[in-house]
Design a protein around this motif. Structure first.
Motif, mmCIF file in Angstrom:
data_model
loop_
_atom_site.group_PDB
_atom_site.id
_atom_site.type_symbol
_atom_site.label_atom_id
_atom_site.label_comp_id
_atom_site.label_asym_id
_atom_site.label_seq_id
_atom_site.Cartn_x
_atom_site.Cartn_y
_atom_site.Cartn_z
ATOM 1 N N GLU A 102 -64.474 9.986 -65.154
ATOM 2 C CA GLU A 102 -64.802 8.573 -64.956
ATOM 3 C C GLU A 102 -64.233 7.794 -66.141
ATOM 4 O O GLU A 102 -64.258 8.282 -67.269
ATOM 5 C CB GLU A 102 -66.322 8.370 -64.884
ATOM 6 C CG GLU A 102 -66.988 9.026 -63.700
ATOM 7 C CD GLU A 102 -66.642 8.373 -62.368
ATOM 8 O OE1 GLU A 102 -66.347 7.157 -62.348
ATOM 9 O OE2 GLU A 102 -66.663 9.076 -61.358
ATOM 10 N N LYS A 157 -72.210 8.798 -61.998
ATOM 11 C CA LYS A 157 -71.140 9.341 -61.154
ATOM 12 C C LYS A 157 -70.627 10.669 -61.709
ATOM 13 O O LYS A 157 -70.305 11.580 -60.946
ATOM 14 C CB LYS A 157 -69.994 8.341 -61.036
ATOM 15 C CG LYS A 157 -70.312 7.161 -60.158
ATOM 16 C CD LYS A 157 -69.141 6.203 -60.100
ATOM 17 C CE LYS A 157 -69.458 5.006 -59.223
ATOM 18 N NZ LYS A 157 -68.374 4.000 -59.281
ATOM 19 N N HIS A 174 -72.858 13.502 -60.850
ATOM 20 C CA HIS A 174 -72.802 13.855 -59.428
ATOM 21 C C HIS A 174 -71.418 13.522 -58.861
ATOM 22 O O HIS A 174 -71.289 12.657 -57.996
ATOM 23 C CB HIS A 174 -73.882 13.099 -58.652
ATOM 24 C CG HIS A 174 -75.235 13.206 -59.271
ATOM 25 N ND1 HIS A 174 -75.983 14.369 -59.227
ATOM 26 C CD2 HIS A 174 -75.969 12.320 -59.975
ATOM 27 C CE1 HIS A 174 -77.116 14.181 -59.864
ATOM 28 N NE2 HIS A 174 -77.137 12.948 -60.338
ATOM 29 N N PRO A 175 -70.356 14.211 -59.333
ATOM 30 C CA PRO A 175 -69.012 13.886 -58.870
ATOM 31 C C PRO A 175 -68.812 14.223 -57.389
ATOM 32 O O PRO A 175 -69.378 15.197 -56.892
ATOM 33 C CB PRO A 175 -68.110 14.734 -59.756
ATOM 34 C CG PRO A 175 -68.976 15.836 -60.252
ATOM 35 C CD PRO A 175 -70.374 15.316 -60.269
ATOM 36 N N ASN A 176 -68.014 13.416 -56.720
ATOM 37 C CA ASN A 176 -67.725 13.687 -55.315
ATOM 38 C C ASN A 176 -66.714 14.834 -55.202
ATOM 39 O O ASN A 176 -66.141 15.277 -56.192
ATOM 40 C CB ASN A 176 -67.245 12.415 -54.601
ATOM 41 C CG ASN A 176 -65.939 11.889 -55.166
ATOM 42 O OD1 ASN A 176 -65.061 12.637 -55.588
ATOM 43 N ND2 ASN A 176 -65.800 10.571 -55.186
ATOM 44 N N GLU A 177 -66.519 15.310 -53.989
ATOM 45 C CA GLU A 177 -65.639 16.457 -53.742
ATOM 46 C C GLU A 177 -64.209 16.204 -54.211
ATOM 47 O O GLU A 177 -63.565 17.105 -54.764
ATOM 48 C CB GLU A 177 -65.632 16.811 -52.249
ATOM 49 C CG GLU A 177 -66.905 17.480 -51.782
ATOM 50 C CD GLU A 177 -67.105 18.846 -52.404
ATOM 51 O OE1 GLU A 177 -66.141 19.617 -52.522
ATOM 52 O OE2 GLU A 177 -68.252 19.131 -52.806
ATOM 53 N N ARG A 216 -63.140 14.234 -56.644
ATOM 54 C CA ARG A 216 -63.089 14.298 -58.109
ATOM 55 C C ARG A 216 -63.218 15.743 -58.601
ATOM 56 O O ARG A 216 -62.520 16.161 -59.520
ATOM 57 C CB ARG A 216 -64.163 13.422 -58.729
ATOM 58 C CG ARG A 216 -63.994 13.295 -60.238
ATOM 59 C CD ARG A 216 -64.871 12.223 -60.845
ATOM 60 N NE ARG A 216 -64.617 10.890 -60.378
ATOM 61 C CZ ARG A 216 -63.629 10.090 -60.783
ATOM 62 N NH1 ARG A 216 -62.772 10.515 -61.678
ATOM 63 N NH2 ARG A 216 -63.504 8.877 -60.312
#
Length: 188
Positions: free
Chosen positions: A134, A148, A151-154, A156
């Motif tokens: 980030e 963020k 809890h990173p998205n797939e 990232r």
């Protein structure tokens, strides 16, 4: 539930300290904050004593903020324990990348220069690991970026592995053995 361990590991120069110091207490809502300063932030020779004094003051006022003492120079245990690391132009960003964890980078002004005109930084922090970490340009973005990064998205997470593998050929802790083998091979 356990509160996340958030590591703030700024460089001493250029630094995000003067921009983020007043925002760090707000991170108490998200987790426990450990501040690990660069060794030069302590002695007043290269930068102002303010760099450590501000965090000594903050840890007195906020029980969820802890400043790592000057005598503890090894950052590796803190990198391993941190669920999120916040930094700026520091090389510890790369060390944190090796762990496969998402961090937060405060984008520094690339135009900063030494007294002789040489740039303080070779890399533009806004571009380094842009898709895996980030990035923020303003202190008010810090809490959202930490959330963020926790809890990173797939997308990232996949990019994080791609960037890690691009920077590090190995992350197995066997570098010393490989160096020794190459040296012995070269000498024989």
């Amino acid at each position: 539930a356990e509160r996340p361990f958030i590591l703030y590991a700024p460089s001493y120069r250029p630094t995000s300290i003067y921009k983020l110091a007043t925002t760090i207490p707000a991170l108490s809502r998200v987790g426990n904050v450990v501040v690990k300063l660069h060794p030069y932030s302590w002695n007043g020779k290269y930068v102002s004593h303010f760099q450590h004094i501000i965090f000594q003051y903050l840890q007195l006022r906020f029980p969820t903020i802890k400043l790592v003492p000057k005598c503890k120079v090894n950052i590796l245990p803190y990198l391993a324990a941190a669920e999120v690391m916040i930094s700026d132009g520091s090389s510890v960003i790369n060390e944190y990348l090796a762990l496969g964890k998402c961090g937060v980078i405060y984008n520094l002004n690339k135009k900063l220069a030494h007294h002789d005109g040489q740039p303080l930084m070779e890399e533009d922090t806004s571009k380094w690991l842009a898709d895996s970490f980030e990035h923020i340009d303003h202190p008010r973005q810090l809490i959202d970026a930490v959330e963020k990064a926790l809890h990173p998205n797939e997308i990232r997470l996949k990019q994080l592995i791609i960037d890690r593998d691009k920077v590090y050929a190995y992350t197995d802790g066997q570098a010393a053995r490989r160096v020794k083998e190459v040296i012995l091979e070269t000498l024989t």
